[in-house]
Design an enzyme around this catalytic site. Sequence first.
Site, PDB file in Angstrom:
ATOM      1  N   CYS A  63       0.736  -1.131  -0.074  1.00 34.84           N
ATOM      2  CA  CYS A  63      -0.148   0.225  -0.173  1.00 34.84           C
ATOM      3  C   CYS A  63       0.797   1.200   0.158  1.00 34.84           C
ATOM      4  O   CYS A  63       0.624   2.184  -0.773  1.00 34.84           O
ATOM      5  CB  CYS A  63      -1.036  -0.090   1.245  1.00 34.84           C
ATOM      6  SG  CYS A  63      -1.260  -1.539   1.785  1.00 34.84           S
TER       7      CYS A  63
ATOM      8  N   ARG B 255       5.460 -11.557   5.748  1.00 36.42           N
ATOM      9  CA  ARG B 255       4.897 -11.864   6.982  1.00 36.42           C
ATOM     10  C   ARG B 255       5.379 -12.565   7.848  1.00 36.42           C
ATOM     11  O   ARG B 255       5.529 -13.805   7.676  1.00 36.42           O
ATOM     12  CB  ARG B 255       3.486 -11.840   6.735  1.00 36.42           C
ATOM     13  CG  ARG B 255       2.768 -10.624   5.816  1.00 36.42           C
ATOM     14  CD  ARG B 255       1.526 -11.057   5.472  1.00 36.42           C
ATOM     15  NE  ARG B 255       0.949  -9.721   4.492  1.00 36.42           N
ATOM     16  CZ  ARG B 255      -0.219  -9.518   3.968  1.00 36.42           C
ATOM     17  NH1 ARG B 255      -1.095 -10.475   4.322  1.00 36.42           N
ATOM     18  NH2 ARG B 255      -0.556  -8.586   3.356  1.00 36.42           N
TER      19      ARG B 255
ATOM     20  N   GLN C 243       1.205 -11.369  -3.937  1.00 31.70           N
ATOM     21  CA  GLN C 243      -0.340 -10.933  -4.068  1.00 31.70           C
ATOM     22  C   GLN C 243      -0.495 -10.698  -5.573  1.00 31.70           C
ATOM     23  O   GLN C 243       0.251 -10.276  -6.232  1.00 31.70           O
ATOM     24  CB  GLN C 243      -0.534  -9.914  -3.293  1.00 31.70           C
ATOM     25  CG  GLN C 243      -0.137 -10.473  -1.677  1.00 31.70           C
ATOM     26  CD  GLN C 243      -0.802  -8.948  -0.750  1.00 31.70           C
ATOM     27  OE1 GLN C 243      -0.040  -8.162  -1.024  1.00 31.70           O
ATOM     28  NE2 GLN C 243      -1.484  -9.323   0.142  1.00 31.70           N
TER      29      GLN C 243
ATOM     30  N   ASP D 283      -1.977  -7.904  -6.191  1.00 33.29           N
ATOM     31  CA  ASP D 283      -2.303  -6.802  -5.542  1.00 33.29           C
ATOM     32  C   ASP D 283      -2.496  -5.680  -6.407  1.00 33.29           C
ATOM     33  O   ASP D 283      -2.300  -5.627  -7.563  1.00 33.29           O
ATOM     34  CB  ASP D 283      -1.230  -6.397  -4.500  1.00 33.29           C
ATOM     35  CG  ASP D 283      -1.739  -5.616  -3.331  1.00 33.29           C
ATOM     36  OD1 ASP D 283      -2.947  -5.459  -3.221  1.00 33.29           O
ATOM     37  OD2 ASP D 283      -0.895  -4.669  -2.667  1.00 33.29           O
TER      38      ASP D 283
ATOM     39  N   HIS E 122      -4.522  -1.332  -5.946  1.00 36.50           N
ATOM     40  CA  HIS E 122      -4.990  -0.087  -5.225  1.00 36.50           C
ATOM     41  C   HIS E 122      -5.861   0.758  -6.246  1.00 36.50           C
ATOM     42  O   HIS E 122      -5.219   1.080  -7.105  1.00 36.50           O
ATOM     43  CB  HIS E 122      -3.807   0.503  -4.425  1.00 36.50           C
ATOM     44  CG  HIS E 122      -3.506  -0.382  -3.254  1.00 36.50           C
ATOM     45  ND1 HIS E 122      -2.329  -1.151  -3.457  1.00 36.50           N
ATOM     46  CD2 HIS E 122      -3.692  -0.683  -1.871  1.00 36.50           C
ATOM     47  CE1 HIS E 122      -1.786  -1.720  -2.443  1.00 36.50           C
ATOM     48  NE2 HIS E 122      -2.719  -1.607  -1.419  1.00 36.50           N
TER      49      HIS E 122
ATOM     50  N   LYS F 176     -13.547  -5.144   5.224  1.00 38.56           N
ATOM     51  CA  LYS F 176     -13.368  -5.569   4.171  1.00 38.56           C
ATOM     52  C   LYS F 176     -14.442  -6.476   3.529  1.00 38.56           C
ATOM     53  O   LYS F 176     -15.070  -6.877   4.492  1.00 38.56           O
ATOM     54  CB  LYS F 176     -11.946  -6.232   3.932  1.00 38.56           C
ATOM     55  CG  LYS F 176     -11.695  -7.106   5.143  1.00 38.56           C
ATOM     56  CD  LYS F 176     -10.157  -7.288   5.233  1.00 38.56           C
ATOM     57  CE  LYS F 176      -9.689  -8.266   6.331  1.00 38.56           C
ATOM     58  NZ  LYS F 176      -9.287  -9.524   5.984  1.00 38.56           N
TER      59      LYS F 176
ATOM     60  N   HIS G 255      -8.306  -1.209  -1.527  1.00 37.80           N
ATOM     61  CA  HIS G 255      -7.056  -2.429  -1.600  1.00 37.80           C
ATOM     62  C   HIS G 255      -7.976  -3.556  -2.062  1.00 37.80           C
ATOM     63  O   HIS G 255      -9.005  -3.953  -1.371  1.00 37.80           O
ATOM     64  CB  HIS G 255      -6.495  -2.653  -0.213  1.00 37.80           C
ATOM     65  CG  HIS G 255      -6.091  -1.572   0.383  1.00 37.80           C
ATOM     66  ND1 HIS G 255      -4.844  -1.389   0.794  1.00 37.80           N
ATOM     67  CD2 HIS G 255      -6.762  -0.516   1.023  1.00 37.80           C
ATOM     68  CE1 HIS G 255      -4.738  -0.178   1.692  1.00 37.80           C
ATOM     69  NE2 HIS G 255      -6.089   0.182   1.731  1.00 37.80           N
TER      70      HIS G 255
HETATM   71 ZN    ZN Z   1      -3.037  -2.399   0.459  1.00 42.26          ZN
END
Ligand code: ZN
Length: 572
Positions: free
Chosen positions: A266, A295, A313, A315, A317, A401, A447
């Site tokens: 992010c 993580r 991911q 991912d 945004h 979420k 996200h």
């Molecule tokens: Zn994020």
Amino acid sequence: MRHSAEHVLHQAMEKLYPGLLAAMGPATAEGFYFDFDPRGQKISETDFPKIEAEMRQIIKADLPIVRREISFSEAQKLFKHNPYKLEWLNNIKKKGEKAIVYATGKDFIDLCAGPHVTSTGKIGPFKLLSIAGAYWHGDEKKPMLTRIYGTCFATQKELKHYLWQQEEAKKRDHRLLGQKLELFFISNAVGQGLPIILPKGATIIRIIQQYNRQLQESLGYQEIMTPHVGLKSLWQTSGHWQLYRELMYEPMKIENKDYLLKPMNCPFHILAYKHKTRSYKELPLKFAEYASVYRLEKSGELNGLLRVRGLMQDDAHIFCEEKDLKSVIWEVIDLCQTHYRHLGIKDYQMRLSLRDPQKKKKYLGDDQLWLLAEQALEKALKEKKINYYLAAGEAAFYGPKIDPIVKDSLGREWQIGTVQLDFMLPERFQLGYIDQSGKEKKPVLVHRAPLGSFERLLGILTEYYGGAFPLWLAPIQVRIIPIAERHLTFAKSLKTKLTNLRVDIDERNETMQKKIKEAEEQKIPYMLIIGDREVSQQKLAVRQRGEKNLGEMSVNQFFRRLKLEIEEKLVI
Ligand code: ZN
């Protein structure tokens, strides 16, 4: 009932193995277990029939199970031979709780907070399942105990179903299949929770990525690339350092400054947005990245590919105007659903993950913003007529979420992707855009990762399909099996004809039966058996995974069949 079954196990063990010390054991979501210190006596799974017979006696006798509150000195006397119980008793005393014991009949008593069924006769059909070593309090410096697992259900039918499910789950275990099908491995030389994906696993991930990239490009996503580390101050601004720290690695010093390995992307995507002044005309702006994040999951919670410490991911945004929020969320939900449909995942439900109102300190922002964000997501779900359920305490620290939860054929649930709404980070990073009237406004941030992580997805799909991936994902789609060496030339020319398919040839000097058996074990969707007849008639003898003989086909027929199956992403 399961807790009572655990007491019955304990009672039976004390009778069968005099001198053994009982440590402790709970009822679990699926059964129960108990840890024993056998004090030199050997206990193995071959002893289960004997132990189960003893347990059955106790159940048949329908002994009353009675709760009693006793004084600590009485309890200490009662368990004076058992250091585990004494330690337990001390803990209870320290916590200011009462000493409670449960007696079963006349001969058995244990320290226990309950509750229990009123007599042993009320315990339903049970089964002992397995035996394993377990350290006292999970501490490897403490003694190794013997843990016996069992389960118990109200009816024989439920027990049977559970046992079947366990057997099936074993067959589908992605850690075993991952090894057998050469999808991935985890090496002690690298470290726990850090898998290496082998070519076949990487092929599956690459195909899904290609597919995902194509869909996202058509929706106007733009790919960016960001570093794996960033200054600690960046993670302080984002709030990760304060609220996500237990999942982050220790800082590393570079030229006297602290840097952190990224647990999320992010802040980088946010800075890419902030890189220049944005206008409403650019919104919604969608930055995507296939990015590895790290993580620090606890070692006890690591599980093959399903829970790892390094993950990639899908991912992205999305920065948008508040008025467009609903359409942005809908587009993302549609994207999730398209992915799952094509991956053959039919049974899933949306979980609306909210803040835990009891633990507000775990989250950024005030009540009003949370209410706004939670209501916006719920409204988007309702108006799209999507079934969902609520889960308090499952939100991200910056916002609520929507998490798609997949159910597999064994009824097990997996969280697969996520769609998160965030009013907080645009605030903390002071993001803005110029709106239609020339005024500066704050964008809203979504996200999202419809597939979650590729490692986890590979694990889930492996279990979901038991390793028999649909044709479009199968690492090897066709195996050509020449019966004798003289058929090899034809086999090779056939391979070059099957362009755009992932084909290999089993050239080994083995019998046809053995080659077919191994191709079946490798779950390869199609086998082409090439012998004299096929060479002379230029035809193919086609076998499909699952011991299905499809008979003769021309090369063209075969090719068309596979092309359709791949394009339609059929699950056969
Ligand atoms: Zn994020």
